[in-house]
Design an enzyme around this catalytic site. Sequence first.
Site, PDB file in Angstrom:
ATOM      1  N   CYS A   2     -24.020 -28.065 -40.007  1.00 34.59           N
ATOM      2  CA  CYS A   2     -23.971 -27.805 -41.433  1.00 34.59           C
ATOM      3  C   CYS A   2     -25.179 -27.005 -41.860  1.00 34.59           C
ATOM      4  O   CYS A   2     -26.046 -26.649 -41.071  1.00 34.59           O
ATOM      5  CB  CYS A   2     -23.938 -29.120 -42.207  1.00 34.59           C
ATOM      6  N   ASP A 101     -22.317 -39.930 -38.125  1.00 37.23           N
ATOM      7  CA  ASP A 101     -23.741 -40.118 -37.878  1.00 37.23           C
ATOM      8  C   ASP A 101     -24.543 -40.013 -39.171  1.00 37.23           C
ATOM      9  O   ASP A 101     -25.593 -40.642 -39.321  1.00 37.23           O
ATOM     10  CB  ASP A 101     -24.265 -39.133 -36.831  1.00 37.23           C
ATOM     11  N   ILE A 291     -21.057 -13.274 -20.542  1.00 31.92           N
ATOM     12  CA  ILE A 291     -20.939 -11.871 -20.931  1.00 31.92           C
ATOM     13  C   ILE A 291     -21.450 -11.003 -19.796  1.00 31.92           C
ATOM     14  O   ILE A 291     -22.442 -11.319 -19.137  1.00 31.92           O
ATOM     15  CB  ILE A 291     -21.691 -11.547 -22.233  1.00 31.92           C
ATOM     16  N   SER A 365     -25.707 -25.255 -23.731  1.00 32.29           N
ATOM     17  CA  SER A 365     -26.514 -24.153 -23.210  1.00 32.29           C
ATOM     18  C   SER A 365     -27.625 -24.686 -22.323  1.00 32.29           C
ATOM     19  O   SER A 365     -27.908 -25.887 -22.321  1.00 32.29           O
ATOM     20  CB  SER A 365     -27.116 -23.335 -24.355  1.00 32.29           C
ATOM     21  N   GLY A 366     -28.284 -23.779 -21.608  1.00 32.29           N
ATOM     22  CA  GLY A 366     -29.402 -24.148 -20.744  1.00 32.29           C
ATOM     23  C   GLY A 366     -30.756 -23.900 -21.374  1.00 32.29           C
ATOM     24  O   GLY A 366     -31.776 -23.901 -20.673  1.00 32.29           O
TER      25      GLY A 366
END
Length: 635
Positions: A2, A101, A291, A365-366
């Site tokens: 958000c 949450d 990509i 993600s890393g």
Amino acid sequence: MCGISGVFAFTDAGRSSLASLRASTDAIVSRGPDSQGHFAYERCGLGFRRLAILDLTADGNQPMTDESGRYTIVFNGEIFNFKELRQKLVNKGHRFHSQTDTEVVLHLYISEGRNFLKKLNGFFDFAIFDKEEDSVFLARDRMGEKPLLIYRDEDKLLFASEMKSLLALGVPRKLDYVSLSHYLQLNYIPGPATIFKGVKKLLPGHYLYVKGKKVVKKRWYKIPYDPKKTDKIKLSYEQQQAKLVDLLDDATARRLVADVPLGAFLSGGIDSSVIVALASRHTQHLNTFSIGYRDEPFFDETKYAKLVADKYKTNHTVFSLTNQDLYDHIFDVLNYIDEPFADSSALAVYILSKRTREKVTVALSGDGADELFAGYNKHMGEFQVRQGGFKAEAVTGLNLLWDVLPKSRNSFFGNKVRQFQRFSRGMLAGPKDRYWDWASFASEKDARALLSPAARRKVGKKLADKRRRELLEDLHADGDLNEVLLTDTKMVLPYDMLAKVDLMSMANSLEVRPPFLDPNVVRFAFSLPVSSKIDGKMKKKIVQDAFRPMLPEELYKRPKHGFEVPLLKWFRGELRPLIEDDLLSDAFIEAQGVFDVEATRALKRQLFSSSPGDVHARIWALIVFQWWWKKHMMA
């Protein structure tokens, strides 16, 4: 995921900002395209934009008020352990009306006051208004994954997830010239400063408590690093590897909770491959996204990503891009940026986020592994400087040669010369100066010279030095490489890497979750000695060793290329008119009064020379700033 905004008025004059609350949430619609909400009571207004991640009950929307009517919250982020926390509250007699949450955070505050934040495992920023106490409580997550900007004057306190939202609330647009100087050096603005005077980034792991006109700021989380303990760790290296696998596996599993399509970025590097390997333990046919760069085969790593995707049978999608695809999105990125930010890889992140969002709403993600475990070339350089020896001294001994040879990122030889010159310069400096130099694209002297005489006089040297000292406070002459990683984690990570991912993903309504930044993983990372992270041959040593059995061997037999957006080609081609006839033209520079005309001419001459060095990065920083200036300062 958000976006939030809000007003807390100190005076009747401050209440006028409440009229702009809806405009402030309209400005960040991409953060929450699914719904919005507003709350106002006397001096306080809260705004909210929602991107639906979990299937909420009818009472799960925001702003959310407890059943007594006393407390109201707007919350941005995800709490991954909220179900456990919720059950403990239920056992204490709390009643819930949703499965969110957000409601758990609200009840924790009601139950425990400001002391509950350390119980949260997740990323967030939020505001809670207490009607009875007439106060507001603002907090930001440990690592700075979610941004929170604050403006305060004698009439009001304003806050928002993005600068464009604050601007809609009427923040004065007064340029901070110290921030501009640091931006011209680093290509981003480290917190707590911003490009505007009076606007601050709430630091990671900090909160604000506002009552009346009194504002209390406190750090509630400090990265747990004690240099006296790292070399006394009781676990063997093999046990350290096993513990890292367990902690990261748990962190990844927590971040797979969602009621919307979920996937993972897969670059072909070690970090994202580790996350995909672990996520595949907990979900079948994970969606993965890469990509590739058809026009830049040197940087294309999709064949390595495919090896991992095949091994774990993921639903793999490759977005194969041309330079024209990248170019076509330049102005989308420039238009979204609301504070100068010139990390050019944001362009690739923007496109990856946009294409990924067509198929999923959440992506793992890393991010964070390089900063925690020493994964950058500068970390190897720092290690070699501290080790010394013949090779390091030989590079420094040829300093005059590196000064005269042509330097460019766009050729193997030119790039090596550039790297040797920077390494040689770092060998001769102390840890603070070396860190700043290696983090920068321009020296302080060069950045100041780029400013007009009038602008230069507005850069307060004492204030600039003070901010720099605060950013580098963890570096000491007798420290080790963990201090460099700590500084990276407090400066580069939140204000460059995470800011980039948050901006570009939120521009496309995509939520990104990095398991490496789980607080348990971070705590463990800073308990490890340097020897577990790097040696003379391997960066990110423990990550590579711990997950070697899970990954294709081919990933270990290649150099890490990263990706360079072809800025130099564009500046000498398609974007040349933008440079020479518009944003960096002599006429515009003179009329604007911020930059020195002759200094910008010199940069342009270097750009078109045979030895451009890093000048394309500096030119890009100027273009980003000038575009931002036209949009936000001339409107």
